[in-house]
Scaffold this motif. Structure first.
Motif, PDB file in Angstrom:
ATOM      1  N   PHE A  86       0.855  -0.916  -0.009  1.00  0.00           N
ATOM      2  CA  PHE A  86       0.314   0.266  -0.235  1.00  0.00           C
ATOM      3  C   PHE A  86       0.295   1.135   0.354  1.00  0.00           C
ATOM      4  O   PHE A  86       0.644   2.015  -0.657  1.00  0.00           O
ATOM      5  N   HIS A  87       1.538   1.466   1.151  1.00  0.00           N
ATOM      6  CA  HIS A  87       2.929   1.850   0.754  1.00  0.00           C
ATOM      7  C   HIS A  87       3.525   2.983  -0.295  1.00  0.00           C
ATOM      8  O   HIS A  87       3.115   3.580  -1.051  1.00  0.00           O
ATOM      9  N   GLU A  88       3.988   1.758  -0.854  1.00  0.00           N
ATOM     10  CA  GLU A  88       4.915   1.773  -2.191  1.00  0.00           C
ATOM     11  C   GLU A  88       3.430   2.159  -3.388  1.00  0.00           C
ATOM     12  O   GLU A  88       4.034   2.976  -3.730  1.00  0.00           O
ATOM     13  N   GLY A 117       0.881   3.911  -2.651  1.00  0.00           N
ATOM     14  CA  GLY A 117       0.658   5.403  -2.846  1.00  0.00           C
ATOM     15  C   GLY A 117       2.065   6.442  -3.663  1.00  0.00           C
ATOM     16  O   GLY A 117       1.356   7.900  -3.972  1.00  0.00           O
ATOM     17  N   HIS A 118       3.428   5.930  -3.961  1.00  0.00           N
ATOM     18  CA  HIS A 118       4.303   6.848  -4.397  1.00  0.00           C
ATOM     19  C   HIS A 118       3.196   6.523  -6.159  1.00  0.00           C
ATOM     20  O   HIS A 118       3.387   7.579  -6.749  1.00  0.00           O
ATOM     21  N   ALA A 119       3.086   5.509  -6.421  1.00  0.00           N
ATOM     22  CA  ALA A 119       2.922   5.421  -7.790  1.00  0.00           C
ATOM     23  C   ALA A 119       2.103   5.926  -8.182  1.00  0.00           C
ATOM     24  O   ALA A 119       1.575   6.199  -9.199  1.00  0.00           O
ATOM     25  N   ALA A 125       6.749  14.612  -0.224  1.00  0.00           N
ATOM     26  CA  ALA A 125       7.004  13.279  -1.304  1.00  0.00           C
ATOM     27  C   ALA A 125       6.392  11.822  -0.397  1.00  0.00           C
ATOM     28  O   ALA A 125       5.808  11.007  -0.723  1.00  0.00           O
ATOM     29  N   GLU A 126       6.852  11.967   0.877  1.00  0.00           N
ATOM     30  CA  GLU A 126       6.076  10.745   1.683  1.00  0.00           C
ATOM     31  C   GLU A 126       5.008  10.801   2.453  1.00  0.00           C
ATOM     32  O   GLU A 126       4.315   9.337   2.542  1.00  0.00           O
ATOM     33  N   VAL A 127       4.046  11.858   1.721  1.00  0.00           N
ATOM     34  CA  VAL A 127       2.466  12.282   2.495  1.00  0.00           C
ATOM     35  C   VAL A 127       1.829  11.202   1.840  1.00  0.00           C
ATOM     36  O   VAL A 127       0.849  10.087   2.641  1.00  0.00           O
ATOM     37  N   PRO A 128       1.953  10.779   0.421  1.00  0.00           N
ATOM     38  CA  PRO A 128       0.442   9.785  -0.177  1.00  0.00           C
ATOM     39  C   PRO A 128       1.006   8.062  -0.152  1.00  0.00           C
ATOM     40  O   PRO A 128      -0.430   7.701   0.312  1.00  0.00           O
ATOM     41  N   SER A 129       2.238   8.026   0.281  1.00  0.00           N
ATOM     42  CA  SER A 129       2.591   6.643   0.281  1.00  0.00           C
ATOM     43  C   SER A 129       2.304   6.137   2.262  1.00  0.00           C
ATOM     44  O   SER A 129       1.944   5.220   2.240  1.00  0.00           O
ATOM     45  N   ILE A 130       2.431   7.158   2.915  1.00  0.00           N
ATOM     46  CA  ILE A 130       1.948   7.142   4.507  1.00  0.00           C
ATOM     47  C   ILE A 130       0.692   7.468   4.497  1.00  0.00           C
ATOM     48  O   ILE A 130       0.273   5.875   5.093  1.00  0.00           O
TER      49      ILE A 130
HETATM   50 ZN   LIG Z   1       7.717   6.115   0.497  1.00  0.00          ZN
END
Ligand SMILES: [Zn+2]
Length: 239
Positions: free
Chosen positions: A30-32, A34-36, A59-64
């Motif tokens: 799911f985390h990755e 989010g980056h995708a 950059a880490e907001v959508p993934s977290i």
């Molecule tokens: Zn990440």
């Protein structure tokens, strides 16, 4: 408690059985993802600021944020099944699993704060002739529950101090922002289409082409203060 395995809808393996994911692996997926989707849904005019090509603390907001979805029963029941009986996992079991992840979270948070401060100090103003080990010992004493071990120099193997160059704090910053977005927009109903479309429009489509604080403000309806972000991190350590 039986080991929880989640059957996902990936293509069958050669033996014909479905590949099984542990909850930790699924959370990571799911985390990755989010980056995708941040990259896939980018609609900026210039390619060099599209998707994840944005400031590190955004950059880490959508993934977290996706990790919250991976820990919500209303999302998990949509696809998670027992690999033999095909039964939906009981809500109580999922909730206990998610709660168990809070174990040690205050110490984990303290460690991340410690790393972030150490990173800031190393990249800030300090006497050049002062050994980094000495600085490490001092900062660890102030900000960690684990005492410094004399003679050790673990920071030399901590690549993030070099690779991130004073931006290690971004992990905590992103986690605080993601927490505010989740609780402010998705927690009440994580699968509401209108909220997802708004998220796509306000936060995912601009990449690095728009001020992150403005994107977040447009999503949650208010400008976040530093105090609110700190409170969000503290709340993360609670059940
Ligand atoms: Zn990440």
């Amino acid at each position: 408690m039986p080991k929880i395995v989640l059957a996902c809808s990936m293509p069958s393996s050669r033996s014909g059985s479905l590949p099984l994911l542990t909850h930790g692996m699924m959370e990571n997926l799911f985390h990755e993802f989010g980056h995708a989707i941040h990259s896939m849904l980018g609609r900026t005019r210039y390619q060099h600021v599209t998707g994840t090509r944005c400031s590190t603390d955004y950059a880490e907001v959508p993934s977290i944020l996706m990790e919250y979805f991976a820990n919500d029963y209303r999302v998990l029941r949509e696809f998670a099944r027992h690999h033999q009986t095909n039964e939906t996992l009981p809500e109580e079991m999922i909730n206990r699993l998610c709660q168990s992840k809070k174990f040690g979270s205050a110490y984990e948070m303290q460690t991340q704060v410690f790393y972030s401060i150490l990173d800031q100090v190393y990249h800030g103003n300090h006497p050049l002739d002062r050994p980094t080990v000495e600085i490490l010992e001092e900062i660890q004493k102030q900000h960690s529950s684990i005492p410094y071990v004399p003679g050790s120099a673990w920071h030399l193997r901590f690549g993030h101090l070099v690779g991130y160059g004073a931006k290690y704090y971004s992990y905590l910053y992103s986690r605080a922002v993601a927490s505010k977005v989740w609780h402010g927009c998705f927690a009440a109903d994580p699968l509401r289409q209108e909220t997802g479309e708004k998220y796509r429009r306000e936060m995912l489509s601009h990449g690095g082409g728009k001020e992150p604080a403005v994107m977040v403000e447009n999503m949650i309806g208010k400008r976040l203060s530093s105090e609110e972000l700190v409170d969000a991190l503290i709340d993360e350590t609670k059940s």
